[in-house]
Design an enzyme around this catalytic site. Structure first.
Site, PDB file in Angstrom:
ATOM      1  N   SER A 138      20.094 -13.082   6.234  1.00  0.00           N
ATOM      2  CA  SER A 138      20.091 -12.089   7.303  1.00  0.00           C
ATOM      3  C   SER A 138      19.302 -10.873   6.855  1.00  0.00           C
ATOM      4  CB  SER A 138      21.514 -11.665   7.652  1.00  0.00           C
ATOM      5  OG  SER A 138      21.495 -10.577   8.555  1.00  0.00           O
ATOM      6  N   TYR A 151      29.450  -8.987   4.599  1.00  0.00           N
ATOM      7  CA  TYR A 151      28.566 -10.019   5.146  1.00  0.00           C
ATOM      8  C   TYR A 151      27.238 -10.033   4.396  1.00  0.00           C
ATOM      9  CZ  TYR A 151      25.612 -12.502   8.509  1.00  0.00           C
ATOM     10  OH  TYR A 151      24.734 -13.377   9.106  1.00  0.00           O
TER      11      TYR A 151
END
Length: 243
Positions: A138, A151
């Site tokens: 990401s 995350y």
């Protein structure tokens, strides 16, 4: 000709689904792996087969080594081998570091970090020559937005694996790369965000829009094609120039 075969984890929804459909359009037989939503996996398979492609759904938790070995076994038994593995399975929960429930941290690490490692381990053992492993990270690693620490850390582990595994597979003619999308209009991303938040995020890239699952799928299709085979050990940030 030997049928080219692709396994896509998290292939029932979102970016994983778009990748499964895109690889099917390239005439891969596609194994659509899913964790729990059988209906969504069946729908993805049905769309592929209706368009004239070949696909099967196979359930399995990416973090469970026995379950994933069975998924790979099924792919090999059904189609004779594997040429492409794409690990698109992942989960995201947002909270400041001070407030995050550590059980949530453990769950994200289990799926995003351990799950990627388990899938990569099976891929390293089984991919045929000329094959490719693509993992998903990401672009939040570079954006460093508050609330995303856990995350982002789990996805940082994914990126750390990439070049090391590529080097470990020296002589195998198998590439290992990671795609790191920016804000992408998936159900997971849009859930819980109001219109103003979505508009603000969409305005950040120079291209002034959110990415789409199809945008990411095109990058994966390139990396897994002969045209992309000279790209190895890299993290590609598919994010419209946001960072």
């Amino acid at each position: 000709m030997t049928t080219r075969v692709a396994l896509v984890t998290g292939g029932s929804r979102g970016i994983g689904r778009a990748i499964a459909l895109r690889l099917a359009a390239e005439k891969y037989a596609v194994v659509v792996n899913y964790a729990g939503n059988a209906a969504a996996a069946d729908a993805t398979v049905a769309e592929i087969t209706t368009a004239g492609g070949t696909a099967i759904p196979v359930r399995g938790d990416v973090a469970d080594e026995a379950a994933m070995a069975a998924v790979f076994d099924t792919a090999e038994a059904r189609f004779g081998g594997l040429d492409v593995v794409v690990n698109a399975a992942g989960i995201m929960t947002l909270a400041p570091v001070a407030d995050l429930d550590l059980s949530v941290l453990d769950r994200m690490y289990r799926t995003n970090a351990r799950g990627t490692f388990v899938v990569a381990q099976q891929a390293a053992r089984r991919l045929r020559g000329g094959g490719a492993l693509v993992t998903l990270s990401s672009s939040v690693l570079g954006l460093a937005m508050p609330g995303y620490a856990a995350y982002a850390a789990s996805k940082g582990a994914v990126e750390a694996l990439t070049l090391i595994l590529a080097r470990e597979l020296r002589g195998r003619d198998v590439t290992v790369n990671t795609v790191a999308p920016g804000p992408t209009a998936t159900e997971l991303f849009l859930d819980g965000k109001d219109a103003d938040t979505v508009a603000r995020l969409a305005s950040q890239p120079p291209l002034e829009r959110l990415g789409t699952p199809a945008d990411v799928a095109e990058v994966v299709a390139f990396l897994t094609s002969p045209a992309g085979h000279w790209v190895n050990g890299q993290t590609l940030r598919a994010n419209g120039g946001i960072i």
